[in-house]
Structure formats: C-alpha cells, structure tokens
Design a protein around this motif. Structure first.
Motif, short mmCIF file in Angstrom:
data_model
loop_
_atom_site.label_atom_id
_atom_site.label_comp_id
_atom_site.label_asym_id
_atom_site.label_seq_id
_atom_site.Cartn_x
_atom_site.Cartn_y
_atom_site.Cartn_z
N THR A 107 -30.92 38.74 -4.39
CA THR A 107 -31.01 38.30 -5.78
C THR A 107 -31.91 37.16 -5.92
O THR A 107 -32.74 37.31 -6.91
CB THR A 107 -29.59 38.33 -6.32
OG1 THR A 107 -28.65 39.22 -5.95
CG2 THR A 107 -29.61 37.83 -7.74
N ILE A 436 -24.67 40.80 -14.17
CA ILE A 436 -24.39 42.22 -14.11
C ILE A 436 -24.73 43.09 -12.89
O ILE A 436 -24.12 43.52 -12.24
CB ILE A 436 -24.31 43.16 -15.28
CG1 ILE A 436 -23.71 42.37 -16.71
CG2 ILE A 436 -23.62 44.45 -15.32
CD1 ILE A 436 -22.34 42.21 -16.52
N ASP A 437 -26.19 42.64 -12.77
CA ASP A 437 -26.84 43.40 -11.24
C ASP A 437 -26.01 42.71 -10.21
O ASP A 437 -25.75 43.53 -9.26
CB ASP A 437 -28.25 43.05 -11.54
CG ASP A 437 -28.95 43.70 -12.65
OD1 ASP A 437 -28.30 44.75 -12.89
OD2 ASP A 437 -30.21 43.63 -12.64
N ILE A 439 -23.00 41.52 -9.68
CA ILE A 439 -21.79 42.23 -9.43
C ILE A 439 -21.87 43.62 -9.11
O ILE A 439 -21.22 44.24 -8.09
CB ILE A 439 -20.91 42.04 -10.72
CG1 ILE A 439 -20.68 40.78 -11.26
CG2 ILE A 439 -19.54 42.88 -10.63
CD1 ILE A 439 -20.18 39.63 -9.87
N THR A 440 -22.86 44.37 -9.44
CA THR A 440 -23.18 45.75 -8.87
C THR A 440 -23.46 45.85 -7.53
O THR A 440 -22.95 46.77 -6.86
CB THR A 440 -24.22 46.35 -9.87
OG1 THR A 440 -23.95 46.30 -11.35
CG2 THR A 440 -24.49 47.87 -9.40
N LEU A 441 -24.35 44.89 -7.06
CA LEU A 441 -24.51 44.71 -5.70
C LEU A 441 -23.36 44.35 -4.88
O LEU A 441 -23.27 44.95 -3.74
CB LEU A 441 -25.89 43.92 -5.55
CG LEU A 441 -27.10 44.25 -6.13
CD1 LEU A 441 -28.22 43.06 -5.70
CD2 LEU A 441 -27.73 45.50 -5.37
N GLY A 443 -20.23 44.95 -5.47
CA GLY A 443 -19.47 46.23 -5.60
C GLY A 443 -20.09 47.15 -4.28
O GLY A 443 -19.36 47.87 -3.78
N ALA A 445 -24.12 47.96 -1.97
CA ALA A 445 -25.26 48.67 -2.27
C ALA A 445 -24.96 49.93 -1.29
O ALA A 445 -25.44 49.95 0.01
CB ALA A 445 -26.54 48.00 -1.97
N THR A 480 -13.93 44.00 -7.34
CA THR A 480 -15.15 44.37 -8.31
C THR A 480 -14.91 44.13 -9.58
O THR A 480 -15.71 43.75 -10.30
CB THR A 480 -15.75 45.71 -7.94
OG1 THR A 480 -14.59 46.81 -8.01
CG2 THR A 480 -16.23 45.61 -6.50
N ALA A 484 -16.60 41.89 -12.34
CA ALA A 484 -17.49 42.22 -13.30
C ALA A 484 -16.88 41.57 -14.78
O ALA A 484 -17.67 41.21 -15.60
CB ALA A 484 -17.04 43.63 -13.38
#
Length: 506
Positions: A107, A436-437, A439-441, A443, A445, A480, A484
């Motif tokens: 990040t 948000i990105d 947290i997506t990662l 969660g 990759a 997650t 989020a």
C-alpha cells in the motif's frame, strides 16, 4: 465529531451483527462437515457420523448455533478448527500478521509511486511522458495478477538468483539503462528543449555512475549503503523534499534538511555500536523512528522563522528517510551469511519465512524482506496503475478550477500552486478509495497469496472453507467486516480533514 463517531459506531455494530448472522447461515448451508464420512466405506460409518454431529453440535438449529458462537466471541473464545484442533485465535493471529506485512509494504509503495507519477503525468498533460504513463497504467491494470506473479517468479526470482551466481552486467546494458533513465526523467521534468537535454544528460550520467559503482565495487556480492551512499541518498532526499515542501529559495527549510542529513551521518557509526550492543526488537526500532522524526522536527524549529512549520516538517521527513536508510544498511550487513545459508539463491518464490533459518533479529528481518519482495511487487504493479489513473484525473480536474487560476493570478510560484492548492484537493477522492482498498487486501489477496503460498488471511479463508470449518471462516469474516466498517469511518474523517467544507457534526 464525537457524536458522529458514536452514531457511526452504533450503526456499524448493528450492521456487523446482521452481516455475521447472514454469513453464518450461508456458510453453514454451503459447507458439509460430513462429506468425507458420507463417502467412507468404514463399517462403523454411522457411528463416526453421529460422533462428529455431536462434536460439532450439528443437530442444533443454525440460529441457536450462531448466537452460541457470537456469545463465545464476546468472551474472547473464537473456537477450535476441528480438523487440526488448533485454536482459531492462533490461526487468525498468524494469518493476519503475514497479510499485514504484505499489505503495509504494497500500500505504501503503490500510493507513493502511483500518486506521484499520476500528478506529474497530469502536469505534463499530452506530453510524451503522459502518453507513456497512460499506456503503462492501462497495460498493468488489464494484466491478471496471477500472470504477473508467475512472470515475477520466473524472471525476478529465478532469473535474479541465477544472476547472483555471476553478478556481472554488460556495459552495453548499463549504457542502455542509463539512456532510458535519462529519457524518462527528461520527459517527466519537461520544459524547453535545452532544459530537457540538460536533464537527460545529468540523469543518464548519474544512472551510469550508479551502476558502474555497483559493478566495480562488488556491491552485488556484499550489498550495503555505507557512509558514501548514505550521504548521496540523504543529500538528494534533502534537496527533493525541500524543493517540494518549501522551494529551494526557502533557505531555512533547505538548511534544516541538510543539517538533518549531517546529523544522520554523524550518528551512523554510533548507531552501528548501539544495534550491536542491545537486543533489538520491532518496538525498539519504532521508538528510534519516533525519536529520529522528533529530532528532525526540532532542528527545523530551532532554525525558526515565520514559517518554521515548513522547516520542521521538512526536517522530520528527511530524518525519517535517513533513519530508514541506516536501518536498511544494518539489515544488509547480514546479507553474506544469509546468502550462504540459502545456497546462493536468496530470493524465495513461496512462503513467508525460511524454515529453521535461525539467526538474530536482522536475519529475520532480511528473510521477511526477501519473502515479501515478489508478492509486494505483484500488488504494487496492479495498484500503481489504479492510483495513477485516480490521481491524474483528480489533478486535472483540480488544476482547472477557478481558485487555481486565482492563485496563479496573484503571482504565487507554480510550486506553491501545485503543492499547497492542487495536491491537497487531489487527495480527496483517494481518501475514500485507499482505506477500502487496504481492507480489501487485508481480507486477503487470495490469488497472490495462493501463487506465492503465503499463509495469509485469504489462504486461511479458502482452506477453512474447503475443510468445512465454520469457526475459522467466521473468525475471518468477523475481522474483515469489522475492519471494513472502521475503514468507512476513517475515510469520512480523512475526507473531512482534507476538505474543510465537510463538517462531521453537521
């Protein structure tokens, strides 16, 4: 502000409970813990199935089981993964630690590179540099991550490990790299033809000199920064940060940055002694980082002046970079034994650590760095493309606003217009996207972790779902989903801090 946070937290908690209930019901319907026994030919098959039903409490209604699980979570009991009989808490702790290492590095790098390149691309709109960045960003954005990961395994890991067996770069290749670097910098800086040629020559010569130094000094066999590179990199960082934060005409900020570099050079050798004489941990490194930033800030404050805040921020930024370079140099010093321990192939292609490696703190850090290299580059390449496009389009929109024309009409320097008036407003869309990105990662990759066999959150989720273990799956979803919700609140707070027109207590 406080009332906003309370309202959002209460709404988030309600959303979390409902989401967890729905996911518990859906996961329960999707998995079958008895699937292996249904296909079994054991004579006591029915007895085994009855024992497992009793062990997993499968004869209880799913709603009741959810509230039993949720009540246990509130007391800190995340359950047991029934196949491995490991506590879910331990599985989550290891998985999220591995994922956080990857997410943090990817990040930070993708944000710094993507935003910087996107802004320069916008300022050089319709130039050769702009067209090249547009092409590169669309190309990287369209590439599947698993394909990028496989290519990196082949060329960046296996190829580089082969190169280290005989680390010699042909002078023609070095010349070609230097010419390309000069071309890129000349296009990025822009200006008149004479200025572009000047930048091209300086950049090409600097690149050639750097690779020549690496080649002739045997740097590949024993990589290190040392006092000379520390001076060069520190001085370059000081000039760059002073130019961006304050402009080179601001002598106090420039002197602050250069003084901070000098202090870092003076402390280089004493810090080697300190690192060798204490039991280093991540907490100690964090304390040193805070102290370094504080010293840089203090140097700027001592130089004083009506705009001492700019000088202090410049000193803090340079101090952080100098501290980071000293830290990296210390890690590099254990490269020879690490290189020998891995039989001359130090760049791994799977996992997050080398089994039974041993060694001190610095060996562990170097091992973590090498394992992070390939998956981090994979995520950075994909995210870099997105952040470049976001920052470029946002910068173009901001620079066409009336207040930018007003700032220019007042006679403000272009650096002030871009940095103080343009850059801050460019970050507004990213303030919503980046949390948000992240947290997506966190969660998972999933594809990247699968290709590089990193035991992170994504792999934990996939493996637990395949093994029909509902407790680890729900532990993953709890973390997650919670993150989020927090990310959305943080995005709102950051958005309000960047844009003064936004009021959280409205």
């Amino acid at each position: 502000m406080l009332s906003f946070l309370i309202r959002r937290l209460l709404a988030g908690l309600a959303t979390l409970v409902v989401a967890l209930f729905l996911m518990f019901v859906l996961v329960n319907a999707a998995i079958d813990p008895l699937s292996d026994l249904r296909e079994s030919t054991a004579p006591n098959k029915q007895q085994l199935m009855a024992e497992r039903v009793e062990m997993l409490n499968l004869d209880t209604n799913v709603v009741i089981r959810f509230f039993q699980w949720f009540g246990n979570v509130l007391t800190g009991d995340f359950g047991i993964a029934w196949r491995s009989m490991q506590p879910v808490r331990d599985l989550l702790t290891h998985a999220i630690g591995s994922t956080l290492q990857l997410v943090t590095a990817a990040t930070i790098l993708s944000l710094v590179l993507g935003v910087s390149v996107g802004i320069v691309s916008a300022l050089r709109q319709y130039s050769g540099f702009d067209y090249a960045i547009i092409f590169l960003s669309f190309l990287l954005y369209s590439l599947p991550s698993f394909w990028v990961a496989v290519l990196l395994k082949q060329w960046a890991a296996i190829g580089f490990n082969d190169f280290l067996q005989d680390p010699v770069i042909a002078w023609s290749v070095i010349l070609g790299i230097s010419l390309v670097a000069g071309l890129v910098w000349s296009l990025a800086v822009g200006g008149r033809a004479a200025r572009r040629w000047q930048v091209f020559g300086i950049s090409a010569a600097a690149t050639f000199a750097m690779f020549a130094y690496l080649q002739l000094s045997g740097w590949w066999e024993r990589p290190q920064i040392g006092p000379i590179l520390l001076l060069i990199l520190g001085a370059g960082s000081a000039l760059a940060i002073s130019a961006i934060f304050a402009g080179l005409h601001n002598r106090r900020a420039l002197y602050t940055a250069l003084t901070t570099v000098a202090v870092g050079l003076v402390l280089y050798l004493p810090m080697q002694v300190v690192f060798d004489s204490i039991d280093v941990t991540n907490l100690i490194i964090l304390v040193f980082a805070v102290v370094a930033v504080g010293v840089g800030f203090l140097i700027g404050r001592l130089y004083g002046g009506p705009d001492w805040g700019i000088s202090a921020r410049s000193g803090a930024a340079v101090a952080f970079i100098m501290g980071g370079l000293i830290y990296i140099d210390q890690v590099m010093q254990v490269w020879p034994p690490y290189f020998r321990a891995l039989s001359g192939r130090p760049i791994p292609t799977f996992g997050d650590r080398t089994p039974n490696l041993g060694g001190n703190y610095w060996v562990g850090v170097l091992d973590a760095f090498t394992h992070l290299l390939l998956p981090t580059v994979t995520l950075v390449l994909i995210a870099f493309a997105a952040y470049t496009r976001y920052s470029r389009s946002s910068m173009l929109e901001v620079m066409s606003q009336d207040y930018i024309r007003t700032a220019r009409a007042k006679g403000l320097p272009e650096r002030t217009v871009v940095v103080r008036h343009g850059f801050r407003n460019t970050l507004i869309p990213l303030a919503t996207i980046v949390p948000i990105d992240i947290i997506t990662l966190i969660g998972g990759a999933v594809i990247t972790e699968a290709v590089f066999a990193r035991p992170g959150m994504g792999q934990l989720f996939v493996r637990s779902l395949g093994d029909s273990e509902i407790e680890p799956v729900m532990g993953y979803l709890l973390i997650t989903a919670s993150l989020a919700i927090i990310a959305n609140i943080v995005a709102d707070v950051i958005y309000a801090s960047i844009d003064p027109r936004i009021r959280l207590d409205a």
